[in-house]
Structure formats: C-alpha cells, structure tokens
Design an enzyme around this catalytic site. Structure first.
Site, PDB file in Angstrom:
ATOM      1  CD  GLU A 268      31.332  25.003  49.343  1.00 12.49           C
ATOM      2  OE1 GLU A 268      32.408  25.624  49.431  1.00 12.49           O
ATOM      3  OE2 GLU A 268      31.212  23.954  48.706  1.00 12.49           O
TER       4      GLU A 268
ATOM      5  CE  LYS B 250      34.572  34.624  46.099  1.00 15.16           C
ATOM      6  NZ  LYS B 250      35.728  35.291  46.676  1.00 15.16           N
TER       7      LYS B 250
ATOM      8  CG  ASP C 280      37.725  38.308  52.076  1.00 19.62           C
ATOM      9  OD1 ASP C 280      38.432  37.932  51.127  1.00 19.62           O
ATOM     10  OD2 ASP C 280      37.457  39.504  52.296  1.00 19.62           O
TER      11      ASP C 280
ATOM     12  CE1 TYR D  53      38.214  25.985  47.726  1.00 26.02           C
ATOM     13  CE2 TYR D  53      37.693  27.230  49.716  1.00 26.02           C
ATOM     14  CZ  TYR D  53      38.400  27.092  48.545  1.00 26.02           C
ATOM     15  OH  TYR D  53      39.292  28.057  48.185  1.00 26.02           O
TER      16      TYR D  53
ATOM     17  CE  LYS E 123      33.666  39.777  45.535  1.00 26.50           C
ATOM     18  NZ  LYS E 123      35.025  39.496  45.295  1.00 26.50           N
TER      19      LYS E 123
ATOM     20  CB  CYS F 208      56.128  66.469  44.017  1.00 24.10           C
ATOM     21  SG  CYS F 208      56.429  64.749  44.470  1.00 24.10           S
TER      22      CYS F 208
ATOM     23  CB  CYS G 183      60.875  65.207  44.394  1.00 27.30           C
ATOM     24  SG  CYS G 183      59.729  65.742  43.124  1.00 27.30           S
TER      25      CYS G 183
ATOM     26  CB  CYS H  84      55.345  64.704  40.653  1.00 32.95           C
ATOM     27  SG  CYS H  84      57.128  64.900  40.720  1.00 32.95           S
TER      28      CYS H  84
ATOM     29  CB  CYS I 177      59.731  62.199  41.459  1.00 27.65           C
ATOM     30  SG  CYS I 177      58.817  62.035  43.001  1.00 27.65           S
TER      31      CYS I 177
HETATM   32  S1  IVH Z   1      35.891  27.130  45.212  1.00 33.14           S
HETATM   33  C1  IVH Z   1      37.407  25.710  41.303  1.00 33.14           C
HETATM   34  N1  IVH Z   1      34.714  27.712  47.498  1.00 33.14           N
HETATM   35  O1  IVH Z   1      37.443  32.537  46.472  1.00 33.14           O
HETATM   36  C2  IVH Z   1      36.818  26.265  42.548  1.00 33.14           C
HETATM   37  N2  IVH Z   1      36.439  29.154  46.720  1.00 33.14           N
HETATM   38  O2  IVH Z   1      37.325  34.369  44.237  1.00 33.14           O
HETATM   39  C3  IVH Z   1      37.641  27.332  43.151  1.00 33.14           C
HETATM   40  N3  IVH Z   1      36.931  31.013  48.211  1.00 33.14           N
HETATM   41  O3  IVH Z   1      40.325  31.333  44.881  1.00 33.14           O
HETATM   42  C4  IVH Z   1      37.333  27.794  44.467  1.00 33.14           C
HETATM   43  N4  IVH Z   1      35.451  30.518  49.760  1.00 33.14           N
HETATM   44  O4  IVH Z   1      40.277  31.346  47.480  1.00 33.14           O
HETATM   45  C5  IVH Z   1      35.650  28.072  46.600  1.00 33.14           C
HETATM   46  N5  IVH Z   1      33.616  28.098  49.498  1.00 33.14           N
HETATM   47  C6  IVH Z   1      34.538  28.452  48.613  1.00 33.14           C
HETATM   48  C7  IVH Z   1      35.351  29.584  48.786  1.00 33.14           C
HETATM   49  C8  IVH Z   1      36.288  29.907  47.809  1.00 33.14           C
HETATM   50  C9  IVH Z   1      36.407  31.363  49.389  1.00 33.14           C
HETATM   51  C10 IVH Z   1      37.987  31.777  47.511  1.00 33.14           C
HETATM   52  C11 IVH Z   1      39.076  30.934  46.902  1.00 33.14           C
HETATM   53  C12 IVH Z   1      39.050  31.308  45.441  1.00 33.14           C
HETATM   54  C13 IVH Z   1      38.435  32.665  45.487  1.00 33.14           C
HETATM   55  C14 IVH Z   1      37.841  33.081  44.164  1.00 33.14           C
END
Ligand code: IVH
Length: 704
Positions: free
Chosen positions: A145, A147, A149, A262, A350, A447, A450, A465, A470
C-alpha cells in the site's frame, strides 16, 4: 467542486425561499403526513449520500455541482420545516458546533501501533527473512500500500453509524475529534445495514486509516493564510493535525481533509482472515480505500511495486513518504506478532529525502533550550515534494564552514519525511552559476534574544547563550518539559507557553505545578473548560515515571535514553542528585562529559531548589532500580542476516541488557557486526571498513 456544503449554509433566507418555490418535492413533503415526510427525507438523504460517494470517494461525480447544490438545498429546507426529523447522520449535519469540553481523551480498543522503517532493499529483505523465520513459511503473500503522509485516525461505528473519531494520541489513549471528523466528506456518517451485510462487515466495527490533506487543499489553505498575514503550515501532515485538533468544525470542513482506511476491527481485533479482503470489504461498504495497492507473492514483487511508485509519487494528489508492506493472512500476522510499538508483520519502506534548489537569503541564529544557537537558513521559498520550504537548518558553525556557504549562494535543500529540511550543499553549475556578490555568514557575538555575549567553549562546535534567565531558553525549557515524550502536558504548546512566560506566571518548570485556574483564566483565549483540561493534564503528569522527570529537567547531554539509564541505575532523584562524577560513570553510556554535566547541573542551588519544588508538588521522583550489565558498555553492534537461535529483537535485548547499543547501519563507529545466515551488504560494508564480524555464539559470549 461541491463547495456547497459550506456555502449552502450561508445562502440567504430569501434565496432559500426562492429555491423552495423551485422544488415541488418540498411542497409535496409539506403536504404529506409526518411519516411520509420522514420517508421522503430519507430518500433524499440517500440520494445525496450516493452522490457524495460518487464525488468524494470514487472521484467520479455523476451530476453537476449545481444539481448537487440544489439537492442539498432541498434537504435543508425540508429539515428546516421539520426540525424534529433531523437525524445526526443527515448530510446536512456534517458541520456543527464545537466540542463542549475541548478534546476528551478516549482509550483505544487495542493499541494503535506504528510501523518500523526500512530504507534500502537489503533491510527489506532482512525483514522478509524474519517473516519467514517467525511464520515458519517461505511462501508469504503481502499487500503493498502507499504510505500516506497524514495522521492515523480510528473511526467507531455502531449499528452502521459513525459515533466517534479518535486520534492516535500516544497509541493507547487518543482524543475524541468526532465533530471534526464528521466534516470529512469521504467518511460515511452512516452505512445502510444491507450494504454492510453485502460487504460482510458487522454492524458494530472500527476502522483505522489515514487522515490527510490533499496537496491542492494544502496549497489553497496556505495561500489564504499568507494573504491574511497568518502563519503558514510547514507541510500537509502538520496541517492535517492542526485542522483536526482545532475547535470549530466549520473551519475543519473548509479545509477539505480526506480519509483512507486500512484496517477493520471488531472488538479491537482484525475481522477478516486476509488483509486484502479487509480492503475490498471496506471499499464495498463505501469507504475510500486507496486504489493504489497490490497483492503480491514474495518480496521481489513488493520491490517492483516500490520502484514503480518511487517514479510516480509526484503524480499523486497527496503526499506519500513510502510504501507499506503487510502480510496478507491474519493467521500469519498473529503468529509473527508485534514488537513494543510496531507489528512485525508489516514494514514501511521509506523513500529517500527529496531535494530542491533555491537561494540562501539570510541566516538567523535560533536559541534552543540549552542555550545552543542553531543557524537557520532563510531561503527563497521553494516547493519540495508538496511543501513550501522557507527555512532549513545549517546545524552549526562547523557545518557552515564545511559547506563553504555564503549568503546569496544557490543551495540544494533536502527534505525527509519527519526531519527539518536541511541545506545539503552549494550548487554551482551552468544553470546556477555561483553569484559574485556573495556575503559571508556572520558568526553570532550576542544572543539574538537577550543580547548576552555568546560563548564557544574550546573543542565545542556550538555557540551558546549562557544567560540562565534568557527568555528563549525558558520558553524552550518549558516546551520541552511539557512535550509528549516528556511530561505529556497536552495543550501546553507554543501559544500557551508564550503567554505563561510573558505574563511571568511560569519562571521555571516547577511553577507549572503552582498554576491556578484563575491564573489560566487571566490568559487570552482561555475558557473555563480549557483551563480545567490543562489543570487535569498537569495533575496527570505527576504520575509519569522518574525517567521522564529526569529527561524533563533539560540537563545538557541527558537525552531520553540516558535519562532511562540514570533512572534505572539510581532508582531515585535524590540518589542522582548526590552522585559523584565517578559513580555516574558506572551508568550505561555515561562518560566523563555527561557525568560532569549532571554534577554541574546539581551543583547549582537553583536547580536543587527546583527539584525540591517538584518533590513538594508530588511528582514521581523514585522508581525501580534495574541493573543493566556494563560488559558491553560503549559498544555498538549491527545485526545482519538470519540468526539461528534468536530473533532480532531477542538479540537486541541481550546486547542492550549488557549495556551495548544496536544500530541499523555499519559505520567506522560500529564495534561489531553480528552476521547470521545470508548476510548481505552490511557484511560487505563491515569487511570494507575493517569492522569486526562475529557470529551469534560470540555475541552471546560477549554479552556474558
Ligand atoms: S498500517 C499496525 N498502512 O504510517 C499497522 N499505516 O509510520 C499500523 N500510514 O501510524 C499502520 N499509510 O499513520 C498503515 N497504508 C498504511 C499507511 C500507514 C500511512 C501511517 C500510519 C502509521 C504510520 C507509521
């Protein structure tokens, strides 16, 4: 765009009247019996819900905005005439009011976990190896899936109706943000029973997913804010969090958040036997499940998915920072289990930081909690991966020297998911030739807050500082003390701390525990409820363990990990206060410099007095002693490949219990690489750098 949900509220009464004249349906409804009206209302609502679904979930509207607006107006008018028939799940009821008591804390049905990260193919393959090892199978299916943000959010449905939206909070307890969540158009307020049944979902269930702000909405919001002279949000993730935690649901509604689920739980447990089924079922029930997903067989196919999306991520209307890979079968997930805060059956890959080129306009020096001055690059705004970057860190004076950077230079700025953007290098090429009128960056003499002369101790990179009073330091100290990983006093953020320090109500962290309701009520934008909430938070912080208080004191060089070791070693603040430099060096990872810094801190009468006041306020200043070994103190390990007798976590625990440290990548600072079967590039790197490579038996021996 169906701008109408908001604007329709604002349509004048006269226009509403003329609209009514246009729509015979309403007239019809008016003339019918109560039961008929209720039925007609429900038909109209269902029609609107269907069009909301086409528009907000499927992104495929079937009628024009104008037609939608008209339907909405019809509904509003009939409801206005029959207020008794308004139901909370009516499409007109998305926006409304603000929480009476601020955001109430609510426990989660089961912990809301986070994800572990990987950054390269080898780490990902290491993860798969562990999945094989823990599940005892080598043919595992995964769901890939995006990820997303944003921020994770739990939605609770009872009898098919949305009853609560809860933020992740600390994973165990979140905040009730239902009123704001209801304004998110892709979140269904109610799902008909037969639709749920068809999707195979029970009437009472919980959905977890990501709440985010699409890039277009983010840009629009920041443009509007800039035009009004308001502070802009740094990125869509911050904007999402800020939007869902503000008190006026009308404002949330205007900001256009989106929600992608999800997870599906019943009583805190995964409902379906496969994750892929969960996603299909949520889609069938009318949720906006992200379509960019794939069921794959083995990590090779997952890797393909990762590479494919790395190239395409900029074409998405929202930000992603990687790919999530999850074991498909729930039974296998259960076997593979969890670490402290993340499942072992899922992993995030990532993507690397994204970069942009811009010009350095100026450098300002920012004063931190410890008095350290950090150079901040002020840049010509540059759009990097969906975010406008205006400031970036230059870390310290040495870094400025290393980069050879001057004001007016073209620079490459990098932005990772969670980190502050940084200036990576100077650019001097055909398109960006180095200008001639460059200006040297001046090192600070005083600084900026201050005005006290700054100090740069021999051998140290930072200017400081040293003025204990401060105001910048005080502010940062209080913010640090109150922050989530420390004393967790929710609500005590920038705005409140600014006021508390400016009004002289808080001159040190102990003053927090002397605040009265009247003190808080004397501040701007502070109602009775909010004041009470803050007092409750302050009271709750007294229960947090000793290591948090030690960390909260802001002793130089004492971070979260060292504070933990100190608490475990000494078991009380009193013992720590009276420890000598020699005694302190018996603590894991505490060398002479940290030991001296601690002794210096407690040698100052004001600091001892501060601790005394925290004691009087009844904070937790004692805990359980735990002896960690010291046999591996100061030694850094990297684990690679599959170990025969331990899981990664067990090996890590063994090393840490013996006082050692485990990191993810091999460098010259690594003392040992523990190599198991099929070790990959980390082993090559160790050999290349001449780092000692050992097997798990030798690791056990070293750890004693
Ligand atoms: S699964 C137990 N799926 O990434 C499973 N998380 O870095 C937990 N996130 O806290 C999460 N896309 O907020 C899952 N397709 C995805 C996601 C996802 C974004 C976020 C989520 C999680 C964070 C962790």
């Amino acid at each position: 765009m169906y701008l109408s949900l908001i604007s329709a509220w604002q349509i004048s009464a006269s226009r509403r009247l003329s609209l009514r004249a246009l729509f015979p349906l309403i007239i019809l409804a008016m003339g019918s019996s109560g039961k008929d009206v209720a039925k007609k209302l429900e038909t109209l609502r269902e029609k609107i819900r269907q069009h909301e679904y086409f528009y907000y979930v499927l992104d495929r509207p079937e009628i024009s905005d104008l037609e939608f607006d008209k339907l909405m107006q019809q509904l509003k008018d009939v409801e206005a005439e029959n207020p008794a028939l308004i139901t909370p799940d009516s499409p007109t009821q998305r926006v409304g009011g603000k929480p009476r008591e601020g955001f109430v804390k609510v426990p989660h049905s089961s912990p809301m976990l986070s994800l572990d990260n990987t950054y390269n193919e080898e780490e990902l393959r290491d993860w798969e190896r562990r999945v094989h090892e823990l599940s005892g199978r080598s043919d595992v299916d995964y769901v890939c899936e995006l990820k997303l943000d944003g921020m994770s959010l739990a939605l609770i449905y009872e009898d098919g109706k949305l009853v609560r939206g809860i933020t992740r909070g600390d994973g165990s307890v979140g905040e009730d943000v239902t009123l704001n969540v209801r304004t998110v158009r892709s979140v269904p307020l109610s799902i008909p029973r037969d639709r749920l049944k068809k999707a195979g979902i029970p009437a009472n269930f919980e959905v977890r997913g990501e709440l985010l702000m699409p890039l277009a909405a983010f840009k629009k919001m920041n443009d509007d804010r800039e035009a009004k002279g308001l502070a802009v949000f740094a990125n869509p993730r911050n904007a999402t969090a800020g939007t869902v935690r503000q008190l006026e649901s009308k404002v949330t509604a205007e900001r256009r958040l989106d929600y992608f689920p999800y997870m599906l739980l019943e009583n805190g447990r995964t409902y379906f036997d496969r994750h892929s089924k969960t996603l299909d079922a949520l889609h069938a029930a009318g949720f906006k499940v992200n379509q960019n997903r794939k069921l794959v067989h083995g990590i090779d196919e997952a890797w393909e998915f990762i590479l494919q999306w790395e190239g395409k991520r900029d074409s998405l209307p929202y930000e992603i920072d990687g790919i999530v890979i999850k074991v498909d079968r729930t039974a296998l997930q259960d076997e593979i289990g969890f670490t402290g805060k993340a499942p072992r059956w899922a992993i995030a890959y990532k993507y690397a930081a994204r970069a942009g080129i811009t010009k350095l306009e100026n450098v300002r020096w920012q004063v931190g909690r410890t008095g350290k001055l950090t150079p901040v690059a002020e840049l010509v705004p540059v759009f990097i991966g969906g975010t406008t970057v205006r400031n970036a860190t230059l870390h310290n004076a040495d870094e400025i020297g290393r980069l050879g950077i001057k004001i007016g230079d073209w620079v490459q700025v990098e932005r990772g998911g969670d980190v502050i953007p940084k200036v990576a290098k100077i650019i001097d090429d055909k398109e960006h030739p180095r200008p001639h009128d460059l200006k040297a960056i001046e090192m600070p003499e005083r600084c900026p807050v201050c005005g006290t002369k700054v100090v740069r101790t021999e051998g140290e990179v930072d200017y400081r500082c040293v003025n204990a009073n401060c105001p910048a330091k005080l502010r940062e100290t209080i913010l640090h003390f109150a922050s989530r990983g420390v004393m967790n006093i929710d609500g005590m953020g920038d705005a409140l701390v600014n006021q508390l320090t400016e009004h002289g109500l808080v001159k040190n962290v102990a003053d927090i525990y002397k605040l009265s309701k009247d003190d808080l009520l004397s501040l701007e934008r502070m109602g009775d409820k909010s004041a009470q909430n803050i007092l409750n938070e302050i009271e709750a912080s007294k229960k947090l363990p000793l290591e948090r208080v030690i960390y909260g004191l802001g002793i130089r060089m004492v971070g979260e990990r060292t504070a933990q070791f100190l608490a475990e070693h000494f078991g009380s603040m009193e013992a720590l206060e009276n420890a000598s430099v020699e005694e302190l060096q018996n603590v894991n990872e505490v060398g002479p410099r940290i030991a001296e810094s601690i002794v210096e801190f407690f040698s100052i009468a004001a600091n001892r007095k501060l601790v005394e006041r925290l004691r009087e306020a009844k904070l937790t200043l004692s805990g359980e002693k735990k002896r960690r070994g010291t046999q591996l103190a100061g030694k850094t390990f990297v684990l690679t490949g599959t170990l025969a007798h331990f899981t990664r976590d067990e090996a890590k625990k063994m090393i840490e219990d013996a006082g050692g440290k485990v990191t993810g990548s091999v460098s010259k600072k690594t003392d040992y690489v523990v190599a198991g079967a099929d070790a990959g590039s980390k082993l090559d790197k160790a050999k290349e750098l001449g780092v000692k490579v050992i097997d798990e038996k030798e690791m056990e021996t070293l750890a004693g």
